[in-house]
Design an enzyme around this catalytic site. Structure first.
Site, PDB file in Angstrom:
ATOM      1  N   ASN A  38     -27.245  11.650 -91.523  1.00 51.44           N
ATOM      2  CA  ASN A  38     -25.949  12.152 -91.955  1.00 51.44           C
ATOM      3  C   ASN A  38     -24.976  11.063 -92.383  1.00 51.44           C
ATOM      4  O   ASN A  38     -24.090  11.307 -93.205  1.00 51.44           O
ATOM      5  CB  ASN A  38     -25.318  12.969 -90.821  1.00 51.44           C
ATOM      6  CG  ASN A  38     -23.875  13.323 -91.093  1.00 51.44           C
ATOM      7  OD1 ASN A  38     -23.576  14.207 -91.889  1.00 51.44           O
ATOM      8  ND2 ASN A  38     -22.950  12.621 -90.430  1.00 51.44           N
ATOM      9  N   LYS A  51     -26.898   9.413-103.370  1.00 53.48           N
ATOM     10  CA  LYS A  51     -27.186  10.758-102.884  1.00 53.48           C
ATOM     11  C   LYS A  51     -28.306  11.408-103.692  1.00 53.48           C
ATOM     12  O   LYS A  51     -29.098  12.187-103.155  1.00 53.48           O
ATOM     13  CB  LYS A  51     -25.924  11.621-102.927  1.00 53.48           C
ATOM     14  CG  LYS A  51     -24.884  11.207-101.888  1.00 53.48           C
ATOM     15  CD  LYS A  51     -25.422  11.303-100.466  1.00 53.48           C
ATOM     16  CE  LYS A  51     -24.341  11.059 -99.426  1.00 53.48           C
ATOM     17  NZ  LYS A  51     -24.835  11.195 -98.035  1.00 53.48           N
ATOM     18  N   ASP A 111     -23.187  -0.531 -86.245  1.00 58.06           N
ATOM     19  CA  ASP A 111     -22.807  -0.619 -87.648  1.00 58.06           C
ATOM     20  C   ASP A 111     -24.067  -0.324 -88.459  1.00 58.06           C
ATOM     21  O   ASP A 111     -24.918  -1.188 -88.645  1.00 58.06           O
ATOM     22  CB  ASP A 111     -22.264  -2.017 -87.974  1.00 58.06           C
ATOM     23  CG  ASP A 111     -21.945  -2.196 -89.450  1.00 58.06           C
ATOM     24  OD1 ASP A 111     -22.073  -1.215 -90.221  1.00 58.06           O
ATOM     25  OD2 ASP A 111     -21.583  -3.325 -89.846  1.00 58.06           O
ATOM     26  N   TYR A 141     -21.850   6.632-105.171  1.00 63.21           N
ATOM     27  CA  TYR A 141     -22.119   7.768-104.288  1.00 63.21           C
ATOM     28  C   TYR A 141     -23.165   8.699-104.894  1.00 63.21           C
ATOM     29  O   TYR A 141     -24.146   9.072-104.247  1.00 63.21           O
ATOM     30  CB  TYR A 141     -20.812   8.516-104.025  1.00 63.21           C
ATOM     31  CG  TYR A 141     -20.904   9.600-102.983  1.00 63.21           C
ATOM     32  CD1 TYR A 141     -21.108   9.287-101.642  1.00 63.21           C
ATOM     33  CD2 TYR A 141     -20.748  10.937-103.329  1.00 63.21           C
ATOM     34  CE1 TYR A 141     -21.176  10.278-100.671  1.00 63.21           C
ATOM     35  CE2 TYR A 141     -20.806  11.940-102.368  1.00 63.21           C
ATOM     36  CZ  TYR A 141     -21.024  11.602-101.051  1.00 63.21           C
ATOM     37  OH  TYR A 141     -21.080  12.599-100.099  1.00 63.21           O
ATOM     38  N   ASP A 199     -23.228   5.937 -84.247  1.00 61.25           N
ATOM     39  CA  ASP A 199     -22.090   5.869 -85.160  1.00 61.25           C
ATOM     40  C   ASP A 199     -21.300   4.603 -84.875  1.00 61.25           C
ATOM     41  O   ASP A 199     -21.514   3.930 -83.854  1.00 61.25           O
ATOM     42  CB  ASP A 199     -21.190   7.104 -84.994  1.00 61.25           C
ATOM     43  CG  ASP A 199     -20.402   7.425 -86.267  1.00 61.25           C
ATOM     44  OD1 ASP A 199     -20.240   6.530 -87.119  1.00 61.25           O
ATOM     45  OD2 ASP A 199     -19.928   8.575 -86.390  1.00 61.25           O
TER      46      ASP A 199
END
Length: 242
Positions: A78, A146, A52, A142, A39
């Site tokens: 995730n 997704k 990053d 988004y 992360d």
């Protein structure tokens, strides 16, 4: 093939420093796995790898570091970003960022871990999609990425099943995280409308999603692949009350 004990199994979780990722890491520990978190901020994450993930080279470095301890046969893609804007004003830079984090990073992580999965004859891939993949206002970048993640999940399921590797996606509905709150201010009329539209009449929690991830990571879930599990309080079923 005899699979290693879950006490020794590692799970790679991108974006595992907060929100759904952090809840997933905690659940993995409870299930007996060793989470390996990559992360942007990992100061409070035991053994976390800072990177990053929107940067291809930095992602490659982090993956190399993660795999230095040996193969990893479970992956939770995730990490993600929401860049709210109406279609007319969604910038190309925002779109490119969404592609990098929500799509490219997932592919890069899968490709890095796949040789170890194939060698073991076992693998579990869980991709974090979203209910927004079905369409949502102010979510051009988004929703597109997704939805693309669901498409990749289905292809991976078809191509990797013969190697004992499953690939599934989770589509969270409204989940109370920092990411959700930034995109949906708690006092905004739109946010109140979202909550009212959920059949169970509440916003979900990161633990709700982590529980679903746990099921898909389990060695006993080997006959489930190419699927999307919506954790959305019933929002994807239809319009409540009509």
């Amino acid at each position: 093939m005899t699979h290693p004990s879950t006490q020794r199994e590692r799970v790679l979780i991108t974006g595992g420093g907060a929100g759904i990722g952090a809840a997933t890491a905690e659940r993995c520990r409870a299930d007996g796995y060793e989470p390996v978190v990559i992360d942007r901020v990992v100061d409070h994450v035991p053994g976390g790898i800072q990177a990053d993930l929107s940067n291809t080279a930095d992602t490659a470095r982090a993956l190399q570091q993660a795999l230095a301890g040996g193969p990893i046969t479970r992956l939770v893609n995730n990490v993600g970003v929401v860049v709210p804007a109406d279609a007319e004003h969604q910038t190309l830079d925002e779109f490119d960022l969404a592609v990098a984090l929500n799509l490219r990073c997932s592919l890069q992580c899968m490709q890095a871990l796949l040789p170890g999965m194939k060698e073991a004859g076992f693998g579990r891939i869980v991709n974090m999609s979203s209910r927004a993949a079905l369409g949502k206002e102010l979510r051009t970048a988004y929703s597109a990425t997704k939805a693309g993640l669901i498409g990749m999940t289905r292809v991976w399921a078809l191509e990797l099943g013969r190697h004992g590797v499953t690939a599934n996606a989770i589509g969270p509905g409204p989940i109370r995280t920092e990411l959700f709150d930034r995109a949906n201010p708690p006092d905004a009329p739109r946010t109140r409308a979202i909550i009212e539209s959920v059949p169970v009449k509440r916003v979900g929690t990161p633990d709700d999603v982590a529980h679903a991830v746990s099921y898909l990571l389990d060695a006993r879930s080997g006959f489930v692949t190419g699927q999307v599990l919506y954790v959305c309080g019933g929002m994807t079923v239809g319009v409540a009350g009509l």
